[in-house]
Structures are given as structure tokens and as C-alpha cells.
Design an enzyme around this catalytic site. Sequence first.
Site, PDB file in Angstrom:
ATOM      1  N   ASP A 125      -2.253   4.481  -5.895  1.00 21.08           N
ATOM      2  CA  ASP A 125      -0.832   4.417  -6.204  1.00 21.08           C
ATOM      3  C   ASP A 125      -0.229   5.754  -5.758  1.00 21.08           C
ATOM      4  O   ASP A 125      -0.982   6.707  -5.500  1.00 21.08           O
ATOM      5  CB  ASP A 125      -0.740   4.214  -7.733  1.00 21.08           C
ATOM      6  CG  ASP A 125       0.625   4.497  -8.286  1.00 21.08           C
ATOM      7  OD1 ASP A 125       1.571   3.863  -7.816  1.00 21.08           O
ATOM      8  OD2 ASP A 125       0.740   5.358  -9.183  1.00 21.08           O
ATOM      9  N   ASP A 127       3.317   7.541  -6.968  1.00 18.06           N
ATOM     10  CA  ASP A 127       3.969   8.388  -7.980  1.00 18.06           C
ATOM     11  C   ASP A 127       3.112   8.529  -9.229  1.00 18.06           C
ATOM     12  O   ASP A 127       2.663   7.537  -9.801  1.00 18.06           O
ATOM     13  CB  ASP A 127       5.330   7.801  -8.359  1.00 18.06           C
ATOM     14  CG  ASP A 127       6.330   7.955  -7.241  1.00 18.06           C
ATOM     15  OD1 ASP A 127       6.904   9.039  -7.120  1.00 18.06           O
ATOM     16  OD2 ASP A 127       6.498   6.998  -6.466  1.00 18.06           O
ATOM     17  N   ASP A 308      -1.319   5.125 -12.282  1.00 18.88           N
ATOM     18  CA  ASP A 308      -0.908   5.704 -13.576  1.00 18.88           C
ATOM     19  C   ASP A 308       0.045   4.824 -14.369  1.00 18.88           C
ATOM     20  O   ASP A 308       0.433   5.184 -15.470  1.00 18.88           O
ATOM     21  CB  ASP A 308      -0.179   7.038 -13.328  1.00 18.88           C
ATOM     22  CG  ASP A 308       1.189   6.815 -12.712  1.00 18.88           C
ATOM     23  OD1 ASP A 308       1.287   6.023 -11.756  1.00 18.88           O
ATOM     24  OD2 ASP A 308       2.177   7.381 -13.224  1.00 18.88           O
TER      25      ASP A 308
END
Length: 371
Positions: A125, A127, A308
Amino acid sequence: MDMMSGQSSPVLTDSSPMKESRVGMHSSLTSYSQSGTSFSTGKYIQIPKKKAGKLEDAMANGWLDAMKSSSPPSKKLFKDLNGGVLSSDDEFSYASWMCKHPSALSSFAEITNLAKGKKIAIFLDYDGTLSPIVDDPDRAVMSDNMRSAVRDVAKYFPTAIISGRSRDKVCDLVGLEELHYAGSHGLDIMGPVHKVSEAHYNSINSTDQQVFRTLVENVKDIEGTRVENHKFCASVHYRNVDQKDWPTIAQRMHDILTNYPRLRLTHGRKVLEVRPVIDWDKGKAVEFLLESLGLSDSEYVLPIYIGDDKTDEDAFKVLRRGNRGYGILVSPVPKETKAFFSLRDPSEVQQFLEALVKWREQSESGKRMTD
Ligand SMILES: O=P(O)(O)OC[C@H]1O[C@H](O[C@H]2O[C@H](CO)[C@@H](O)[C@H](O)[C@H]2O)[C@H](O)[C@@H](O)[C@@H]1O
């Protein structure tokens, strides 16, 4: 795929990373911020403004709860609230959570043992995983050291970035040609070209402009909001909005989506994501990439996904199913997750990627010595 059609396959673009021969490009809508340029043309839906703080819809109430819980306080905030120290309760709850989701760094030997005889495939991922979370999405850059770590990992393992951002944007931010990219939560993946008629795409363009403008126009009076267009989905950020205005955002998003029954709302870190009502998410994107890269045989392939956010949970679920691979959640605080392992922050992600490269280089040189 567009935000309105409800079709069940992603828009596919060209097969080789970073070579642009995309079909059916969307309009060139740019990210909107209150301080930026607003749009003067095009139709949008103006929803009737309701009194602030008066939540009239149960659904909107649900969204507000999700907004409040979508970004739990960071470890730094815990520390700030506690005069610079983490309370033993926080430490205890993090430590207990780590028993369920051990650190991928301390479990490194276990992970590489299970990878023996298999090809590792890496999914990342962006960000909060490769770049730290910051107030301004345009300033979420990854460090040069992180870029080197990702570049090195991609030399040895098939590596893909799967982001909620548009594919173009995340390609620019990462800046590595050798990776595979999936943008808009996997709705825009590089792969073989699917031919779609011109007329179809023309209709997508106008509709999507309308959705984006409707979002922009209906939240622009709420200070701190920011709407990003990702071509196949859109983000409404409330990180910089006073919490007293969150109910208004929840209500307005509810009212807007009533006009677009083919759109749905999901939650990220202080962001509401508007996407098409179709059975497609980051988990499906992982399956699609594994399949199209010839990596779907779980006997020989170990996929590892590091992320996250809530939207990454779809990918964690796919990997957990049948112990197909490992999800690693990046979080400095305990969170409900389907990931097997955890890492605290992007700096630990970098260490993990560097460790994988070192391990691979050592096993290659060990192999050469025995040959
Ligand atoms: O799937 P990702 O690559 O993690 O993208 C998810 C969203 O990330 C960005 O927003 C998040 O990061 C921002 C910068 O650190 C932060 O300001 C925001 O609060 C976070 O939600 C991006 O701006 C969104 O468009 C993505 O959907």
C-alpha cells in the site's frame, strides 16, 4: 470501470509497467482544495443544506461513528496526552495485541522459513505504509531510502503497489518503473488492454465529472475539507476539519449518495472514499495480479501484503483464506485486523524490505558456494 456503470471487471491498461497506452482515460480532473481552483463549468447536484449538527438519517449516524473510529489516536497522541510517556496500559494493550499479530521483523525467520521453495510476491500500500501520514495528501512523499528499499525488493520479487490514489498519482509518487501499479483501490490495474467503445468512455467522462463536482461543491463551505479525484473513485478528506463539522459532512455525504445509488462509501484514515457498487477491492486486485502474473499457485508462491488501512483488510482477508500468504498491518496502536503480522510504522516497513533483500542475497550466494 467507471464510477457509475457497476460493471464487474477493472479497467485494464497496458501490460508493461509505466508504458502509457491506456484506453478509456477519464477526464483530466485535478485534485481540489479550498485554496485551489474551483470549477466554473459543468453540472453538479446541489443537495439541500440541513442544519449543522442535526443528523436526520440513521445511515449518516453510522457513518459518523465510522468517521470517529476510522483513525484511532496515534502513539504520538497517546504520548502527548500522557506528558511524553506511554502509559503502562497502552504498552500492555499493544504488547497483548502483538501476541496476536507479532512483529514481522521479530518473526522474520519464521516468514522466510515458510517461503523456502516458494517465490515471494510483494504487495505494498502507499499512504501510511511507504510514506508517513501527513496533513496534506500532496506532501505524502516517500523517502529516498524507502524508494531504494522498494527498488531493491523489486529486483528479486515481483512487486506491486496497490493504492487508493489514482494510478498516475501513485506512479509519480513512487517513481519506479519496474513495479506493477494498481490505483483507485485496484480498479485501475496495469494489464492487457481491454477494448471498450469510445461512446462508453464518453459517457463515463461526463458522469464522473458530475460526481466529483457534486462532492466538491457540496462540502466546499466546510473549512478544511478536501476532495481528491482518483478517476475511478474519489476521496473526501476530513483530517483538517473541526470535529464539530464531522456530522455535517456525514449527513451531506449521505444525501449526495442517495442521488447516486450505484456509488458506495468506504472509510479510510480520516477520509471517506466514494466508489462504485461493484464487487471489487484491494483483495480482488491482489487475486487478479497473482493470476495475471502467473503467481496463483499457492504451493509455489508466497504473497506478502503490507498495508495500514481499512481498505487493506480486503487484501489481508484474501491472503488469510487457506493460509495463502501473509498480511502485515502497519500500526503503532492495536487495531482489529485480518493481518497475521504487524509493523509499527513506515520505517519498520523499510527495515523489513531491506531484510528480505539481504536474506535473498545471502541465500543466492550460499547457493553459488554449494554449486
Ligand atoms: O491506499 P493508500 O495508498 O493508502 O491510499 C489511501 C488514501 O491515502 C491518502 O490519504 C491518507 O494519507 C494522507 C497523506 O498522508 C492523509 O492526509 C489522509 O488523512 C489519509 O487518509 C490519499 O490522499 C487518499 O486519496 C487515499 O485514498
